[in-house]
Design a protein around this motif. Structure first.
Motif, short mmCIF file in Angstrom:
data_model
loop_
_atom_site.label_atom_id
_atom_site.label_comp_id
_atom_site.label_asym_id
_atom_site.label_seq_id
_atom_site.Cartn_x
_atom_site.Cartn_y
_atom_site.Cartn_z
N ASN A 76 -4.66 -11.48 -55.57
CA ASN A 76 -3.98 -12.09 -54.41
C ASN A 76 -2.85 -13.00 -54.86
O ASN A 76 -1.81 -13.09 -54.18
CB ASN A 76 -4.99 -12.88 -53.57
CG ASN A 76 -5.88 -11.97 -52.74
OD1 ASN A 76 -5.56 -10.80 -52.52
ND2 ASN A 76 -6.99 -12.50 -52.27
N LYS A 80 1.19 -12.46 -53.77
CA LYS A 80 2.10 -13.46 -53.20
C LYS A 80 3.43 -13.50 -53.92
O LYS A 80 4.46 -13.85 -53.34
CB LYS A 80 1.44 -14.84 -53.26
CG LYS A 80 0.26 -15.02 -52.31
CD LYS A 80 -0.35 -16.40 -52.42
CE LYS A 80 -1.53 -16.57 -51.47
NZ LYS A 80 -2.17 -17.90 -51.60
N THR A 166 -0.27 -6.98 -46.90
CA THR A 166 0.07 -8.18 -46.14
C THR A 166 -0.77 -8.26 -44.87
O THR A 166 -1.31 -9.32 -44.53
CB THR A 166 1.57 -8.18 -45.77
OG1 THR A 166 2.35 -8.12 -46.97
CG2 THR A 166 1.93 -9.43 -44.99
N ASP A 167 -0.88 -7.14 -44.17
CA ASP A 167 -1.63 -7.11 -42.92
C ASP A 167 -3.10 -7.45 -43.14
O ASP A 167 -3.71 -8.18 -42.34
CB ASP A 167 -1.51 -5.72 -42.29
CG ASP A 167 -2.20 -5.63 -40.93
OD1 ASP A 167 -2.27 -6.67 -40.23
OD2 ASP A 167 -2.66 -4.54 -40.56
N GLU A 169 -4.23 -9.28 -45.48
CA GLU A 169 -4.28 -10.56 -46.18
C GLU A 169 -4.92 -10.42 -47.56
O GLU A 169 -5.69 -11.28 -48.01
CB GLU A 169 -5.01 -11.60 -45.34
CG GLU A 169 -4.31 -11.89 -44.00
CD GLU A 169 -5.03 -12.93 -43.16
OE1 GLU A 169 -6.18 -13.29 -43.51
OE2 GLU A 169 -4.45 -13.39 -42.17
N ARG A 172 -10.57 -9.66 -50.22
CA ARG A 172 -11.58 -10.67 -49.93
C ARG A 172 -12.49 -10.82 -51.15
O ARG A 172 -12.70 -9.86 -51.90
CB ARG A 172 -12.41 -10.29 -48.70
CG ARG A 172 -11.60 -10.14 -47.43
CD ARG A 172 -12.49 -10.18 -46.19
NE ARG A 172 -13.49 -9.09 -46.18
CZ ARG A 172 -14.47 -9.00 -45.29
NH1 ARG A 172 -14.59 -9.92 -44.35
NH2 ARG A 172 -15.32 -7.99 -45.33
#
Length: 306
Positions: A76, A80, A166-167, A169, A172
């Motif tokens: 993640n 970014k 992106t959608d 996120e 997890r």
């Protein structure tokens, strides 16, 4: 920038890390950035090796975590920083085929897919082929159904549109199954998923790939994620943790690990056409682990959609 390649490194052997990096830098497709996230800030050898490559090739972006964050959070962080329209995955001990990005990108664009994988060739620590994955689901509708039984796109072979990551996120923190969780959530949102039916990567299987406890835990997380997907929803992470904690007993884990070794021997027997040892190992497998038999059942059901 067209493609951002995400690689997380931790404690891979020097030769494996170098082969992984060089297999990316030597791609026939050139318009990419390679984002390497080192998740072990105390690994001075990795700092030296990656820094050496970064000094020679401006396409490499080298990030060092302040502390160990784990694979999902490391990826993640790389996401970014990514500038590419497409995201490709790469593990720090695997080897991409030279034309991997070129072929996958063309396949994804030509067919308007959102997330794809490719065929992995399993190799051992010495680079010897253990077995090859010859067939996986490629039709998006079949993949949606096949996901009820397990993962259908090998994580290190991924290439997808940045908009998907992106959608959703990003990843997890689902231990050991962050890629499967991501794929299930992508499917639930209606994204088109496929596989390029060509070998794209040599997938290294080492003795330390998964620890004794982790292999069985991975199966338990997979089973929980699958049950939620069948109900049309993404799994609750806290409920998943509780489920694994309740069911992860040492005896079952040990029998599962033993069964995994037998099954890998069977795959090698089949590849080398040693049919009598294959049958013998198959008979042993029947009496080793009920949970591993369930995994094989899922494996068979999954490949019925291939």
């Amino acid at each position: 920038m067209t493609v951002s390649v995400l690689m997380a490194a931790y404690k891979e052997e020097e030769v494996f890390l170098r082969q992984a990096i060089e297999s990316v830098l030597d791609q026939t497709f050139r318009d990419f950035e390679l984002i390497i996230v080192l998740d072990n800030p105390e690994n001075e050898l990795h700092k030296k090796i990656i820094g050496e490559y970064a000094a020679k090739d401006s396409r490499i972006r080298f990030l060092i975590n302040e502390k160990n964050m784990g694979l999902p959070r490391s990826l993640n962080r790389g996401l970014k920083e990514a500038q590419g329209e497409f995201i490709a995955r790469m593990d720090a001990d695997d080897i991409s085929y030279p034309n991997r990005f070129e072929k996958q990108l063309q396949y994804l664009k030509d067919n308007h897919y959102d997330l794809i994988g490719g065929l992995p060739v399993m190799i051992d620590e010495n680079g010897k082929v253990i077995y090859s994955i010859g067939k996986v689901p490629s039709d998006s509708r079949k993949i949606r159904k096949a996901l009820q039984f397990g993962q259908v796109i090998a994580h290190p072979t991924w290439m997808g549109r940045r908009a998907v990551f992106t959608d959703l996120e990003g990843y997890r923190p689902i231990p050991l199954c962050e890629d499967y969780d991501f794929t299930l959530r992508a499917s639930l949102k209606g994204y088109k998923i496929s596989n390029l039916m060509e070998p794209v990567l040599r997938y290294r299987v080492t003795k330390n790939s998964l620890s004794r406890n982790s292999l069985y835990k991975q199966y338990l997380y997979m089973r929980f994620l699958t049950d939620a997907y069948k109900k049309g929803k993404a799994a609750d992470m806290q409920e998943a943790d509780r489920y694994v904690e309740v069911h992860n007993d040492p005896v079952s884990a040990g029998r599962y690990l033993k069964a995994n070794g037998i099954f890998n021997d069977m795959l090698t027997d089949l590849t080398e056409k040693k049919y009598l040892p294959f049958i013998g190992n198959g008979f042993r497998l029947l009496f080793t682990s009920r949970q591993y038999l369930d995994k094989i059942y899922r494996f068979v059901r999954l490949h019925m959609y291939s």
